[in-house]
Write an enzyme that holds these catalytic residues in place. Structure first.
Site, PDB file in Angstrom:
ATOM      1  CG  ASP A  23      46.810  29.918  41.876  1.00  0.00           C
ATOM      2  OD1 ASP A  23      47.501  30.618  41.042  1.00  0.00           O
ATOM      3  OD2 ASP A  23      46.259  29.826  40.470  1.00  0.00           O
ATOM      4  CG  ASN A  57      49.485  36.012  34.268  1.00  0.00           C
ATOM      5  OD1 ASN A  57      50.042  36.100  33.125  1.00  0.00           O
ATOM      6  ND2 ASN A  57      48.333  36.756  34.264  1.00  0.00           N
ATOM      7  CG  PHE A  61      48.889  43.141  42.069  1.00  0.00           C
ATOM      8  CD1 PHE A  61      47.925  42.376  42.307  1.00  0.00           C
ATOM      9  CD2 PHE A  61      49.559  44.027  42.774  1.00  0.00           C
ATOM     10  CE1 PHE A  61      46.981  43.091  43.474  1.00  0.00           C
ATOM     11  CE2 PHE A  61      48.712  45.439  43.444  1.00  0.00           C
ATOM     12  CZ  PHE A  61      47.088  44.792  43.989  1.00  0.00           C
ATOM     13  CG  ASN A  91      50.687  41.445  36.402  1.00  0.00           C
ATOM     14  OD1 ASN A  91      51.175  41.680  37.814  1.00  0.00           O
ATOM     15  ND2 ASN A  91      50.068  42.181  36.221  1.00  0.00           N
ATOM     16  CE1 TYR A 130      42.472  40.551  43.922  1.00  0.00           C
ATOM     17  CE2 TYR A 130      43.816  42.168  45.364  1.00  0.00           C
ATOM     18  CZ  TYR A 130      43.168  42.090  43.849  1.00  0.00           C
ATOM     19  OH  TYR A 130      42.337  42.568  43.048  1.00  0.00           O
ATOM     20  CG  HIS A 142      45.510  33.666  40.948  1.00  0.00           C
ATOM     21  ND1 HIS A 142      45.818  32.575  40.722  1.00  0.00           N
ATOM     22  CD2 HIS A 142      46.077  35.221  40.448  1.00  0.00           C
ATOM     23  CE1 HIS A 142      46.727  32.948  40.090  1.00  0.00           C
ATOM     24  NE2 HIS A 142      46.499  34.517  39.542  1.00  0.00           N
TER      25      HIS A 142
END
Length: 194
Positions: A95, A116, A68, A70, A18, A23
């Site tokens: 972001d 989120n 993560f 969320n 990631y 994100h």
């Protein structure tokens, strides 16, 4: 009276898969700042990479949650609670789909706008929304059904350069932000087009 910012947070998802995705734009800001200040982000009990530093006399905590996206609030609330940092002393970089790549906006409070990481942060802070947000534009894919793949995708080089330019512009305005001169920082930052 405006309270000083004590915690800068960059939202993203953990892991190499990631690291270069849209994100993680908020995390890029904190990683760049930490490297510039010689502050080594290390794994901490706060569910994130953390270091303490100072910028022009302002003591600061830098945090990149390793939960993560969320569950970002878990890390932010843990650190804020431990160091007795109030929501209005927190700046969260994230972001922003609703802004083109290279555009940056500073605001205080508000809802989560479907993000989120912000949703979880608001919840973890006891539904207090008065933290500052640094919205780093990443553009929008055009259709809601494409959003997940888009934010978890890597931007092409021109787009990444525009986001990096917005990060550098933000870095130049951090002293104003840390001094509580938010309106001045906003006016100048909002005129920037990467």
């Amino acid at each position: 009276m405006t309270l000083p910012i004590k915690l800068l947070v960059g939202l993203g998802n953990p892991g190499a898969d990631y690291a270069a995705t849209r994100h993680n734009a908020g995390a890029w800001l904190i990683e760049n700042l930490a490297a510039e200040l010689g502050c080594q982000l290390k794994s901490s009990k706060f569910h994130g990479l953390h270091c303490q530093t100072s910028l022009q006399g302002h003591a600061l905590h830098l945090l990149v949650p390793t939960t993560f996206m969320n569950r970002s609030g878990q890390a932010i609330a843990a650190l804020a609670h431990f160091y007795k940092i109030l929501p209005e002393q927190i700046l969260v970089a994230h972001d922003e789909l609703d802004l083109p790549a290279g555009v940056v906006r500073l605001k205080k409070g508000g809802g989560h706008g479907g993000h989120n990481g912000l949703r979880d942060t608001i919840s973890a802070l006891g539904n207090q929304k008065d933290f500052y947000r640094l919205r780093l534009g990443i553009g929008h894919p055009g259709h809601a059904s494409q959003v997940t793949g888009y934010v978890l995708g890597k931007p092409p080089s021109a787009e990444r350069e525009a986001i990096e330019a917005a990060i550098q512009a933000t870095r130049q305005h951090l002293p104003l932000i840390l001094e509580g001169q938010f309106n001045k920082a906003m006016q100048s930052l909002h005129a920037f087009q990467g």
